[in-house]
Write a protein that holds these residues in place. Structure first.
Motif, PDB file in Angstrom:
ATOM      1  N   PRO A 203       0.502  -1.110   0.586  1.00  0.00           N
ATOM      2  CA  PRO A 203       0.264  -0.135   0.009  1.00  0.00           C
ATOM      3  C   PRO A 203       0.362   1.285   0.400  1.00  0.00           C
TER       4      PRO A 203
ATOM      5  N   LEU B 121       2.375   6.389  -3.520  1.00  0.00           N
ATOM      6  CA  LEU B 121       3.327   6.947  -4.037  1.00  0.00           C
ATOM      7  C   LEU B 121       3.300   7.136  -5.132  1.00  0.00           C
TER       8      LEU B 121
ATOM      9  N   THR C 121      -0.149   8.717  -5.834  1.00  0.00           N
ATOM     10  CA  THR C 121      -0.023  10.245  -6.098  1.00  0.00           C
ATOM     11  C   THR C 121       1.108  10.728  -7.141  1.00  0.00           C
TER      12      THR C 121
ATOM     13  N   LEU D  68      -0.654  13.921  -9.809  1.00  0.00           N
ATOM     14  CA  LEU D  68       0.290  15.068  -9.900  1.00  0.00           C
ATOM     15  C   LEU D  68       0.226  16.061 -11.259  1.00  0.00           C
TER      16      LEU D  68
ATOM     17  N   ALA E  71      -2.052  16.245 -13.398  1.00  0.00           N
ATOM     18  CA  ALA E  71      -2.573  17.619 -13.528  1.00  0.00           C
ATOM     19  C   ALA E  71      -2.094  18.446 -14.130  1.00  0.00           C
ATOM     20  N   VAL E  72      -0.562  18.434 -14.249  1.00  0.00           N
ATOM     21  CA  VAL E  72       0.370  18.914 -14.447  1.00  0.00           C
ATOM     22  C   VAL E  72       0.279  19.032 -15.545  1.00  0.00           C
TER      23      VAL E  72
END
Lengths: 351, 170, 135
Positions: free
Chosen positions: B57, B62, B65, B69, B72-73
């Motif tokens: 997990p 990690l 995430t 991120l 989205a960039v």
């Protein structure tokens, strides 16, 4: 791991920094003898709507014929005007261009005839033929002389007067488009009576659904268009009219006869693309064009209107509602158009 | 958390793979059926399922995430981040819980994850639009999650079958 | 924590599938109930853009409502249960009276001289579902 956390933190900050907070702002504006609805979605929606209200007020004060201090009133009173600003000089130049393009079916020098019918002050009457004949001699915007820089002047012909009612709302929608871009609005709409401009899509990503009013039934629709980044402007005789001795007289006067146009059409809707962010922001664009052409094509009638659509050299589409119960759609709208069930119209697409 | 070179490499490769899946999803015009911009099928969950079993997990989180991120960039907006974060983390949470049950196979876990992913996205839509209207699509998306969950499960199971004799999983 | 997953579907997976289906059915029953999740039909009255009244059209059955603004007084009355119309107005144009009855979400009556707009919102959307009406 520490470095990784710092990286994540930086990314988060960057994203919140560039991330846009979309807000909604709406307003209802009473101006130009109609009620306008504006809605904007974007980070600066609030300012955009406030600025739109200011801009509309300013335009009305300059273009209205009923305000004594307006630019148009001044021009009509003095017969000429000098050092006109770039935007309004171009607006009048564009009106002349559309007059030529439509062979006089749209003409801003129709003002004296409108007055004779009482459409300017709501004191309606049917003028004598002899009176109309005299007034019609003055109707021809080719007689307007325009000088460019440095005098930037407009001079009307002897006894002429102009009325920008046929393009003022269209030009206003052009200006609102520019205001939207200036404020980085992503989705927006403004409806000014029969005129609509939609920017982008609805906030949920789907097209704006624009209903065209059924001229024969106030609360019904004749057709529905799915639009994005577009102008749609309708002209119809049912919008403003009066009755005398059992006969109905509407406000779209044919400059050729001086009488309300009787061309077999109930309404004309002209649809064109948005000007886009590169349009110089004070210049008249497609909104002005749609407004002028909706009036002109209503006067022309179905056959001439479709001919003008094919060969006129301008890029737009049409929805015509005819007196004999048909809705005629030009090919460019075929896949953006919906029939209305139970409206009683038959629908046909032309190319 | 201390990562061995092998784990770090695997994390990096899986993050890249997840990003590729996120990008691939753009080619499924889901917005035609559901007019909410930002909603995705959740193909990137294949990576989450795989990482959950292969790496545990902590590292799966990690990777998730990193994927959200970076995605989205690339997409260049905050909304995409909210959708992928809420969707991704809901799926992750549910799958961690489900995978603790010794009875469930990888299929059950990924279907549960897909359902949670779509619930999370609806929540994100409600949040960004500031309206409860997107709830209208919850039943449709829950139904769809049965299919995407099964697809994810099959894909992840294939991966494990293919890798069972290598030393990657050891 | 990591371990090799079970790769064969079993009885327990079916339970997960059933749970998701149950959840979908449950949410369908909650959000699709009646199809009017946006609330009931409401009339909103604004004067010069400011909201001055909000009521359910059925309320008019008891008594018509009267509004005065900008020197004009108009009366709103019920029509066929869900509909409403401006029954009288002392404005010069009478456009608001001529507009007739409105009964579906999105429709509106405008009285320009009074600067009053009566708009129907919410409820089951008009089947045509248009955002803007022109003409």
């Amino acid at each position: 791991m520490k470095r990784f956390s710092i990286l994540i933190l930086t990314l988060c900050l960057c994203l919140t920094g560039c991330g846009k907070q979309t807000t909604e702002a709406t307003a209802q504006i009473f101006a130009m003898d109609t009620v306008m609805e504006v809605a904007a979605y974007g980070e600066h929606a609030e300012q955009a709507v406030k600025y739109t209200e200011k801009r509309i007020e300013e335009l009305e004060n300059r273009l209205s014929r009923t305000k004594a201090h307006s630019l148009v009133s001044g021009l009509n009173r003095d017969g000429s005007i000098r050092h006109l600003t770039y935007d309004y000089w171009n607006l009048i130049a564009r009106a002349k261009e559309y007059r030529d393009a439509t062979n006089g079916a749209f003409d801003i020098t129709i003002a004296p005839v409108m007055d004779a019918w009482g459409f300017t002050g709501d004191s309606f009457r049917v003028p004598e033929q002899s009176e109309l004949d005299t007034l019609l001699k003055k109707v021809n915007s080719d007689a307007i002389q325009m000088l460019g820089s440095p005098s930037d002047s407009v001079t009307l012909g002897e006894g002429q007067a102009i009325d920008l009612g046929g393009i003022a709302k269209g030009y206003t929608s052009d200006c609102v488009e520019a205001v939207f871009y200036d404020h980085e609005i992503e989705n927006g709409k403004i409806s000014l009576g029969g005129n609509v401009f939609v920017l982008g899509t609805k906030p949920d990503g789907s097209d704006w659904r624009v209903g065209i009013k059924d001229p024969r039934n106030e609360s019904g629709l004749a057709a529905i268009l799915s639009l994005r980044d577009a102008y749609a402007i309708t002209s119809g005789g049912y919008e403003r009219y009066f009755e005398e001795n059992g006969k109905t007289y509407h406000h779209i006067i044919d400059p050729a006869t001086g009488y309300p146009a009787d061309s077999g059409l109930l309404s004309v809707t002209v649809v064109a693309d948005a000007n886009g962010p590169d349009q110089e922001w004070v210049l008249p664009g497609n909104g002005t064009m749609c407004d002028a052409f909706s009036t002109a094509l209503f006067v022309m009638g179905e056959e001439q209107a479709l001919d003008f659509w094919r060969n006129g050299g301008y890029d737009f589409d049409l929805v015509l509602v005819t007196e004999d119960g048909r809705v005629v759609i030009t090919a460019g709208l075929a896949d953006r158009f919906e029939e209305v069930k139970d409206s009683g119209y038959t629908y046909e697409t032309v190319s | 958390m201390k990562l061995t070179t092998k784990q770090l490499t695997l994390c990096a490769v899986l993050t890249a793979l997840a990003l590729a899946f996120s990008y691939l999803e753009n080619f499924f015009p889901l917005s035609l059926a559901i007019p909410i911009p930002g909603i995705k099928l959740g193909l990137a969950n294949i990576v989450t399922v795989f990482a959950l079993y292969a790496l545990g997990p902590a590292q799966a989180l990690l990777i998730l995430t990193g994927r959200c991120l970076l995605g989205a960039v690339f997409a260049g907006n905050m909304n995409a981040l909210i959708f992928s974060l809420l969707g991704g983390f809901s799926a992750m949470l549910v799958m961690i819980l489900l995978s603790r049950s010794r009875h469930l196979s990888i299929y059950g876990v990924s279907i549960g994850g897909a359902a949670a992913h779509n619930c999370g996205q609806i929540a994100a839509a409600c949040l960004t639009l500031g309206s409860m209207a997107p709830l209208y699509y919850l039943p449709i998306l829950l139904g769809a999650s049965l299919i995407t969950g099964a697809v994810t499960g099959v894909a992840a199971a294939c991966l494990f079958r293919a890798l069972v004799h290598t030393n990657i999983l050891r | 924590m990591k371990r090799f997953p079970e790769l064969k579907p079993n009885f327990w997976d079916v339970i997960v599938v059933l749970a998701v289906i149950a959840l979908a059915a449950l949410s369908a029953m909650t959000v699709w109930r009646g199809g009017t999740e946006t609330g009931t039909l409401t009339a909103v009255v604004t004067a010069d853009g400011q909201e001055i009244d909000r009521f359910a059209p059925a309320d008019l059955l008891d008594a018509p409502r009267t509004y005065s603004y900008n020197g004009v007084t108009l009366t709103v009355a019920a029509e066929d249960g869900n509909g409403l119309r401006v029954s009288s107005s002392d404005c010069p144009t009478q456009d608001c009276v001529r507009t007739g009855t409105i009964s579906r979400s999105g429709q509106s009556i405008v009285c320009l001289p009074a600067r009053i707009v009566i708009q129907l919102i919410g409820g089951a959307a008009d089947s045509s579902g248009v955002d803007i009406v022109i003409g």
